[in-house]
Design a protein around this motif. Structure first.
Motif, PDB file in Angstrom:
ATOM      1  N   ASP A 127     -72.889  -8.018  48.352  1.00 56.45           N
ATOM      2  CA  ASP A 127     -73.537  -6.799  47.868  1.00 56.45           C
ATOM      3  C   ASP A 127     -72.725  -5.566  48.229  1.00 56.45           C
ATOM      4  OD1 ASP A 127     -75.614  -8.332  46.908  1.00 56.45           O
ATOM      5  OD2 ASP A 127     -76.790  -8.138  48.755  1.00 56.45           O
ATOM      6  N   ARG A 128     -72.123  -5.573  49.449  1.00 55.50           N
ATOM      7  CA  ARG A 128     -71.287  -4.453  49.872  1.00 55.50           C
ATOM      8  C   ARG A 128     -70.080  -4.310  48.965  1.00 55.50           C
ATOM      9  NH1 ARG A 128     -71.699  -5.740  55.306  1.00 55.50           N
ATOM     10  NH2 ARG A 128     -69.868  -7.049  55.101  1.00 55.50           N
ATOM     11  N   ASP A 129     -69.445  -5.451  48.631  1.00 55.76           N
ATOM     12  CA  ASP A 129     -68.272  -5.408  47.759  1.00 55.76           C
ATOM     13  C   ASP A 129     -68.637  -4.929  46.359  1.00 55.76           C
ATOM     14  OD1 ASP A 129     -66.727  -6.308  49.853  1.00 55.76           O
ATOM     15  OD2 ASP A 129     -66.814  -8.422  49.236  1.00 55.76           O
ATOM     16  N   ALA A 130     -69.782  -5.369  45.845  1.00 56.26           N
ATOM     17  CA  ALA A 130     -70.208  -4.928  44.511  1.00 56.26           C
ATOM     18  C   ALA A 130     -70.514  -3.436  44.505  1.00 56.26           C
ATOM     19  CB  ALA A 130     -71.434  -5.724  44.072  1.00 56.26           C
ATOM     20  N   THR A 131     -71.135  -2.945  45.559  1.00 53.64           N
ATOM     21  CA  THR A 131     -71.428  -1.511  45.643  1.00 53.64           C
ATOM     22  C   THR A 131     -70.144  -0.708  45.734  1.00 53.64           C
ATOM     23  OG1 THR A 131     -73.499  -2.022  46.771  1.00 53.64           O
ATOM     24  CG2 THR A 131     -72.695   0.227  46.951  1.00 53.64           C
ATOM     25  N   ARG A 132     -69.202  -1.166  46.554  1.00 50.70           N
ATOM     26  CA  ARG A 132     -67.919  -0.473  46.684  1.00 50.70           C
ATOM     27  C   ARG A 132     -67.172  -0.471  45.349  1.00 50.70           C
ATOM     28  NH1 ARG A 132     -65.512  -3.205  50.815  1.00 50.70           N
ATOM     29  NH2 ARG A 132     -66.585  -1.895  52.303  1.00 50.70           N
ATOM     30  N   ALA A 133     -67.184  -1.583  44.638  1.00 55.57           N
ATOM     31  CA  ALA A 133     -66.516  -1.651  43.339  1.00 55.57           C
ATOM     32  C   ALA A 133     -67.171  -0.696  42.340  1.00 55.57           C
ATOM     33  CB  ALA A 133     -66.545  -3.079  42.808  1.00 55.57           C
ATOM     34  N   GLY A 134     -68.488  -0.605  42.395  1.00 54.81           N
ATOM     35  CA  GLY A 134     -69.176   0.334  41.513  1.00 54.81           C
ATOM     36  C   GLY A 134     -68.806   1.777  41.802  1.00 54.81           C
ATOM     37  N   TRP A 135     -68.711   2.135  43.089  1.00 55.90           N
ATOM     38  CA  TRP A 135     -68.326   3.503  43.443  1.00 55.90           C
ATOM     39  C   TRP A 135     -66.884   3.792  43.038  1.00 55.90           C
ATOM     40  CZ3 TRP A 135     -71.458   7.257  44.267  1.00 55.90           C
ATOM     41  CH2 TRP A 135     -72.706   7.029  44.807  1.00 55.90           C
ATOM     42  N   VAL A 136     -65.992   2.804  43.220  1.00 60.81           N
ATOM     43  CA  VAL A 136     -64.594   3.003  42.824  1.00 60.81           C
ATOM     44  C   VAL A 136     -64.498   3.166  41.316  1.00 60.81           C
ATOM     45  CG1 VAL A 136     -62.355   1.851  42.691  1.00 60.81           C
ATOM     46  CG2 VAL A 136     -63.628   1.873  44.840  1.00 60.81           C
ATOM     47  N   ARG A 137     -65.225   2.320  40.559  1.00 58.12           N
ATOM     48  CA  ARG A 137     -65.204   2.418  39.103  1.00 58.12           C
ATOM     49  C   ARG A 137     -65.756   3.772  38.648  1.00 58.12           C
ATOM     50  NH1 ARG A 137     -68.310  -1.713  38.016  1.00 58.12           N
ATOM     51  NH2 ARG A 137     -70.146  -0.473  37.578  1.00 58.12           N
ATOM     52  N   LEU A 138     -66.786   4.251  39.308  1.00 56.15           N
ATOM     53  CA  LEU A 138     -67.371   5.539  38.959  1.00 56.15           C
ATOM     54  C   LEU A 138     -66.440   6.683  39.313  1.00 56.15           C
ATOM     55  CD1 LEU A 138     -69.976   6.752  37.822  1.00 56.15           C
ATOM     56  CD2 LEU A 138     -70.767   7.000  40.161  1.00 56.15           C
ATOM     57  N   ARG A 139     -65.703   6.554  40.431  1.00 52.68           N
ATOM     58  CA  ARG A 139     -64.775   7.601  40.824  1.00 52.68           C
ATOM     59  C   ARG A 139     -63.585   7.675  39.864  1.00 52.68           C
ATOM     60  NH1 ARG A 139     -62.134   6.962  46.456  1.00 52.68           N
ATOM     61  NH2 ARG A 139     -64.126   5.967  46.730  1.00 52.68           N
ATOM     62  N   VAL A 140     -63.122   6.509  39.383  1.00 55.57           N
ATOM     63  CA  VAL A 140     -61.994   6.475  38.461  1.00 55.57           C
ATOM     64  C   VAL A 140     -62.392   7.003  37.092  1.00 55.57           C
ATOM     65  CG1 VAL A 140     -60.428   4.923  37.228  1.00 55.57           C
ATOM     66  CG2 VAL A 140     -60.813   4.633  39.674  1.00 55.57           C
ATOM     67  N   ASN A 141     -63.576   6.624  36.605  1.00 61.52           N
ATOM     68  CA  ASN A 141     -64.037   7.043  35.285  1.00 61.52           C
ATOM     69  C   ASN A 141     -65.449   7.602  35.406  1.00 61.52           C
ATOM     70  OD1 ASN A 141     -64.405   7.440  32.605  1.00 61.52           O
ATOM     71  ND2 ASN A 141     -64.172   5.293  32.007  1.00 61.52           N
ATOM     72  N   PRO A 142     -65.603   8.914  35.649  1.00 60.79           N
ATOM     73  CA  PRO A 142     -66.933   9.486  35.862  1.00 60.79           C
ATOM     74  C   PRO A 142     -67.828   9.462  34.629  1.00 60.79           C
ATOM     75  CG  PRO A 142     -65.198  11.028  36.508  1.00 60.79           C
ATOM     76  CD  PRO A 142     -64.554   9.866  35.862  1.00 60.79           C
ATOM     77  N   SER A 143     -67.303   9.163  33.464  1.00 59.53           N
ATOM     78  CA  SER A 143     -68.107   9.156  32.251  1.00 59.53           C
ATOM     79  C   SER A 143     -68.950   7.888  32.122  1.00 59.53           C
ATOM     80  CB  SER A 143     -67.236   9.312  31.013  1.00 59.53           C
ATOM     81  OG  SER A 143     -66.364   8.195  30.902  1.00 59.53           O
ATOM     82  N   LEU A 144     -68.866   6.960  33.098  1.00 66.24           N
ATOM     83  CA  LEU A 144     -69.610   5.713  33.040  1.00 66.24           C
ATOM     84  C   LEU A 144     -71.055   5.848  33.531  1.00 66.24           C
ATOM     85  CD1 LEU A 144     -66.956   3.184  34.324  1.00 66.24           C
ATOM     86  CD2 LEU A 144     -67.726   3.529  31.984  1.00 66.24           C
ATOM     87  N   THR A 145     -71.496   7.047  33.875  1.00 68.71           N
ATOM     88  CA  THR A 145     -72.853   7.225  34.391  1.00 68.71           C
ATOM     89  C   THR A 145     -73.861   7.019  33.371  1.00 68.71           C
ATOM     90  OG1 THR A 145     -72.821   9.566  33.878  1.00 68.71           O
ATOM     91  CG2 THR A 145     -72.177   8.892  36.113  1.00 68.71           C
TER      92      THR A 145
END
Length: 145
Positions: A127-145
């Protein structure tokens, strides 16, 4: 150029018999006078402050909106309504805070939500890895919200 003078207690500045300001004369922060009772520190600004330029741009934006407006009475009314809304919400929050049970209930709800968030997203490694991956993906492409 702005400067600031601060007096710090010796426990923060002294490490044994030497100070933490040995080779800092070339930096913008350096000790001017050292003694056992206090040390005077001077910090000088190197350039313009970005906060002042931001506030100036906000003022210019408001002035441009005021100059371009055809219905200044409505614009002044909206400004007054915004001030009244901020005042009313502050009083509402103050009134809720004075009720005897509600602040305690809201505090318990906050603690329970924090525990749930830790259990759901942070406690277990997948769960920690999935959350971290989600934050990284959101930081790279903020339009994914």
């Amino acid at each position: 150029m702005a400067s600031t003078v601060a007096i710090q207690p010796p426990s923060f500045l002294y490490r044994g018999k030497s100070t933490i300001f040995k080779n800092l004369r070339k930096s913008p922060v350096f000790a001017v006078r050292e003694s056992r009772r206090h040390t005077t520190i001077i910090a000088k600004a190197a350039g313009e402050n970005s906060d002042s330029s931001t506030s100036l741009s906000i003022i210019k934006t408001v002035q441009n909106a005021w100059d371009k407006s055809e219905d200044r009475l409505a614009l002044a009314g909206l400004g007054f309504a915004a001030i009244v809304a901020v005042w009313a919400s502050g009083n509402l929050i103050g009134a809720i805070d004075k009720l005897p049970l509600i602040p305690t209930v809201l505090e318990v709800v906050g603690i329970l939500f924090s525990w749930w968030f830790i259990y759901r997203y942070l406690l277990f490694k997948p769960d920690r890895d999935a959350t971290r991956a989600g934050w990284v993906r959101l930081r790279v492409n903020p339009s994914l919200t």
